[in-house]
Design a protein around this motif. Structure first.
Motif, PDB file in Angstrom:
ATOM      1  N   GLN A   6       0.840  -1.201   0.000  1.00 37.83           N
ATOM      2  CA  GLN A   6       0.000   0.000   0.000  1.00 37.83           C
ATOM      3  C   GLN A   6       0.873   1.248   0.000  1.00 37.83           C
ATOM      4  N   SER A   7       0.371   2.276  -0.678  1.00 39.31           N
ATOM      5  CA  SER A   7       0.988   3.617  -0.624  1.00 39.31           C
ATOM      6  C   SER A   7       2.464   3.579  -1.001  1.00 39.31           C
ATOM      7  N   PHE A   8       2.799   2.792  -2.006  1.00 39.80           N
ATOM      8  CA  PHE A   8       4.198   2.616  -2.394  1.00 39.80           C
ATOM      9  C   PHE A   8       4.542   3.619  -3.488  1.00 39.80           C
ATOM     10  N   GLY A   9       5.396   4.573  -3.163  1.00 43.56           N
ATOM     11  CA  GLY A   9       5.725   5.647  -4.085  1.00 43.56           C
ATOM     12  C   GLY A   9       6.610   5.186  -5.239  1.00 43.56           C
ATOM     13  N   VAL A  10       6.313   5.695  -6.425  1.00 47.28           N
ATOM     14  CA  VAL A  10       7.086   5.386  -7.630  1.00 47.28           C
ATOM     15  C   VAL A  10       7.242   6.666  -8.448  1.00 47.28           C
ATOM     16  N   SER A  11       8.443   6.910  -8.941  1.00 46.53           N
ATOM     17  CA  SER A  11       8.665   8.064  -9.816  1.00 46.53           C
ATOM     18  C   SER A  11       8.241   7.730 -11.241  1.00 46.53           C
ATOM     19  N   LEU A  12       8.165   8.746 -12.092  1.00 46.58           N
ATOM     20  CA  LEU A  12       7.797   8.505 -13.489  1.00 46.58           C
ATOM     21  C   LEU A  12       8.797   7.593 -14.200  1.00 46.58           C
ATOM     22  N   ASP A  13      10.059   7.624 -13.764  1.00 50.36           N
ATOM     23  CA  ASP A  13      11.058   6.759 -14.398  1.00 50.36           C
ATOM     24  C   ASP A  13      11.259   5.449 -13.630  1.00 50.36           C
ATOM     25  N   GLY A  14      10.317   5.107 -12.756  1.00 49.85           N
ATOM     26  CA  GLY A  14      10.275   3.752 -12.201  1.00 49.85           C
ATOM     27  C   GLY A  14      11.037   3.506 -10.916  1.00 49.85           C
ATOM     28  N   TYR A  15      11.542   4.558 -10.283  1.00 50.17           N
ATOM     29  CA  TYR A  15      12.307   4.369  -9.042  1.00 50.17           C
ATOM     30  C   TYR A  15      11.397   4.532  -7.816  1.00 50.17           C
ATOM     31  N   SER A  16      11.616   3.667  -6.844  1.00 53.27           N
ATOM     32  CA  SER A  16      10.846   3.744  -5.609  1.00 53.27           C
ATOM     33  C   SER A  16      11.710   4.090  -4.406  1.00 53.27           C
ATOM     34  N   VAL A 156       9.957  -5.820  -1.913  1.00 51.12           N
ATOM     35  CA  VAL A 156       8.777  -5.898  -2.776  1.00 51.12           C
ATOM     36  C   VAL A 156       9.100  -6.690  -4.040  1.00 51.12           C
ATOM     37  N   ARG A 157      10.258  -6.467  -4.617  1.00 53.21           N
ATOM     38  CA  ARG A 157      10.650  -7.189  -5.824  1.00 53.21           C
ATOM     39  C   ARG A 157      10.754  -8.699  -5.565  1.00 53.21           C
ATOM     40  N   GLN A 158      11.289  -9.075  -4.416  1.00 54.71           N
ATOM     41  CA  GLN A 158      11.384 -10.498  -4.084  1.00 54.71           C
ATOM     42  C   GLN A 158      10.006 -11.136  -4.005  1.00 54.71           C
ATOM     43  N   TYR A 159       9.099 -10.481  -3.327  1.00 58.93           N
ATOM     44  CA  TYR A 159       7.749 -11.039  -3.183  1.00 58.93           C
ATOM     45  C   TYR A 159       6.991 -11.024  -4.512  1.00 58.93           C
ATOM     46  N   LEU A 160       7.232 -10.020  -5.349  1.00 57.24           N
ATOM     47  CA  LEU A 160       6.613 -10.005  -6.682  1.00 57.24           C
ATOM     48  C   LEU A 160       7.090 -11.173  -7.529  1.00 57.24           C
ATOM     49  N   ARG A 161       8.392 -11.382  -7.560  1.00 62.53           N
ATOM     50  CA  ARG A 161       8.937 -12.484  -8.365  1.00 62.53           C
ATOM     51  C   ARG A 161       8.386 -13.836  -7.920  1.00 62.53           C
ATOM     52  N   ALA A 162       8.102 -13.950  -6.644  1.00 61.68           N
ATOM     53  CA  ALA A 162       7.557 -15.198  -6.107  1.00 61.68           C
ATOM     54  C   ALA A 162       6.031 -15.263  -6.232  1.00 61.68           C
ATOM     55  N   ARG A 163       5.409 -14.220  -6.800  1.00 60.27           N
ATOM     56  CA  ARG A 163       3.949 -14.142  -6.981  1.00 60.27           C
ATOM     57  C   ARG A 163       3.204 -14.261  -5.660  1.00 60.27           C
ATOM     58  N   LEU A 164       3.767 -13.712  -4.614  1.00 55.08           N
ATOM     59  CA  LEU A 164       3.154 -13.815  -3.299  1.00 55.08           C
ATOM     60  C   LEU A 164       2.320 -12.584  -2.938  1.00 55.08           C
ATOM     61  N   ILE A 165       2.478 -11.498  -3.689  1.00 51.91           N
ATOM     62  CA  ILE A 165       1.695 -10.288  -3.437  1.00 51.91           C
ATOM     63  C   ILE A 165       0.340 -10.417  -4.132  1.00 51.91           C
ATOM     64  N   ASP A 166      -0.726 -10.162  -3.388  1.00 45.76           N
ATOM     65  CA  ASP A 166      -2.074 -10.233  -3.956  1.00 45.76           C
ATOM     66  C   ASP A 166      -2.530  -8.904  -4.524  1.00 45.76           C
ATOM     67  N   GLU A 167      -2.221  -7.815  -3.826  1.00 45.75           N
ATOM     68  CA  GLU A 167      -2.623  -6.480  -4.277  1.00 45.75           C
ATOM     69  C   GLU A 167      -1.486  -5.501  -4.075  1.00 45.75           C
ATOM     70  N   LEU A 168      -1.347  -4.587  -5.022  1.00 43.13           N
ATOM     71  CA  LEU A 168      -0.233  -3.635  -4.998  1.00 43.13           C
ATOM     72  C   LEU A 168      -0.765  -2.250  -5.352  1.00 43.13           C
ATOM     73  N   HIS A 169      -0.711  -1.330  -4.379  1.00 46.25           N
ATOM     74  CA  HIS A 169      -1.124   0.048  -4.609  1.00 46.25           C
ATOM     75  C   HIS A 169       0.114   0.903  -4.815  1.00 46.25           C
ATOM     76  N   LEU A 170       0.219   1.502  -5.994  1.00 42.90           N
ATOM     77  CA  LEU A 170       1.340   2.373  -6.341  1.00 42.90           C
ATOM     78  C   LEU A 170       0.874   3.822  -6.365  1.00 42.90           C
ATOM     79  N   ALA A 171       1.627   4.686  -5.715  1.00 42.40           N
ATOM     80  CA  ALA A 171       1.370   6.125  -5.780  1.00 42.40           C
ATOM     81  C   ALA A 171       2.415   6.728  -6.712  1.00 42.40           C
TER      82      ALA A 171
END
Length: 213
Positions: A6-16, A156-171
């Motif tokens: 939740q509430s995970f900030g991301v820049s326009l060029d993809g950096y968090s 977050v990247r580790q859990y994404l690669r393992a498909r363990l995240i169910d929902e991801l909110h990006l700001a």
């Protein structure tokens, strides 16, 4: 029971995250720009005892991120700037004696440490055997509620690669960092089974909600 980012900030060029995290720059150099949308909300201001802050879309999604959360998982850098073996137990987190979690928090680390009980119901547990055991422990402690994955980027990247995240909110913030920790490098979200469920324009960020299909 879901694992949610939740509430995970991301820049326009993809950096968090930016570079050079330190006690002086807990969000890293440039990281403050990613979280400016959150810092101005009433929810964030109330966490620090202030009766002020903005209401609106940004505030609403920030509040939603704390609903139905029974436990958290954090990467070690989200707990503090200490690297390598713990020299002692003097570091007690970024947030003072009463962190904002108020539930059990499971910190991923390679170095064992005894649980740390704080005011307000937060107890930090230090997990040394990987992301899946941490998730199992967090779910067991969550009392049937969801588990929130707080970051940082590598976690977050580790859990994404393992498909363990169910929902991801990006700001998504209208800023360019140019360098730092890139969220999407070499990750194919479509191939991993993720899709965009909705997007909402806030006052200072575009809120994008991904879910595992």
């Amino acid at each position: 029971m879901k694992l949610r980012v939740q509430s995970f900030g991301v820049s326009l060029d993809g950096y968090s995250a930016g570079t050079e995290q330190s006690v002086r720059n807990p969000l890293s150099v440039g990281g403050l720009e990613l979280m400016e949308w959150l810092l101005r909300t009433r929810m964030f201001q109330k966490m620090y005892g202030k009766d002020e802050g903005e209401t609106g879309v940004d505030n609403q999604v920030a509040e939603d991120g704390f609903r139905n959360i029974g436990a958290w998982i954090l990467g070690r850098n989200m707990f503090g700037p200490v690297r390598g073996p713990w020299p002692d137990e003097s570091w007690r987190g970024w947030w003072g004696e009463e962190p904002p979690y108020h539930v059990p928090v499971f910190v991923l680390t390679h170095h064992a440490r005894e649980p740390l009980e704080m005011k307000g119901g937060t107890v930090f547990h230090f997990v040394t055997d990987g992301i899946e055991p941490a998730l199992e422990q967090a779910k067991a402690a969550a009392g049937g509620k969801d588990v929130r994955l707080g970051g940082g980027v590598a976690t977050v990247r580790q859990y994404l690669r393992a498909r363990l995240i169910d929902e991801l909110h990006l700001a998504i913030r209208p800023v360019l960092l140019g360098s730092g920790e890139h969220l999407w490098h070499d990750i194919d979200l479509r191939a991993l089974g993720y899709e965009c469920a909705k997007h909402v324009a806030g006052e200072r960020a575009l809120h994008v909600f991904l879910r595992k299909s």
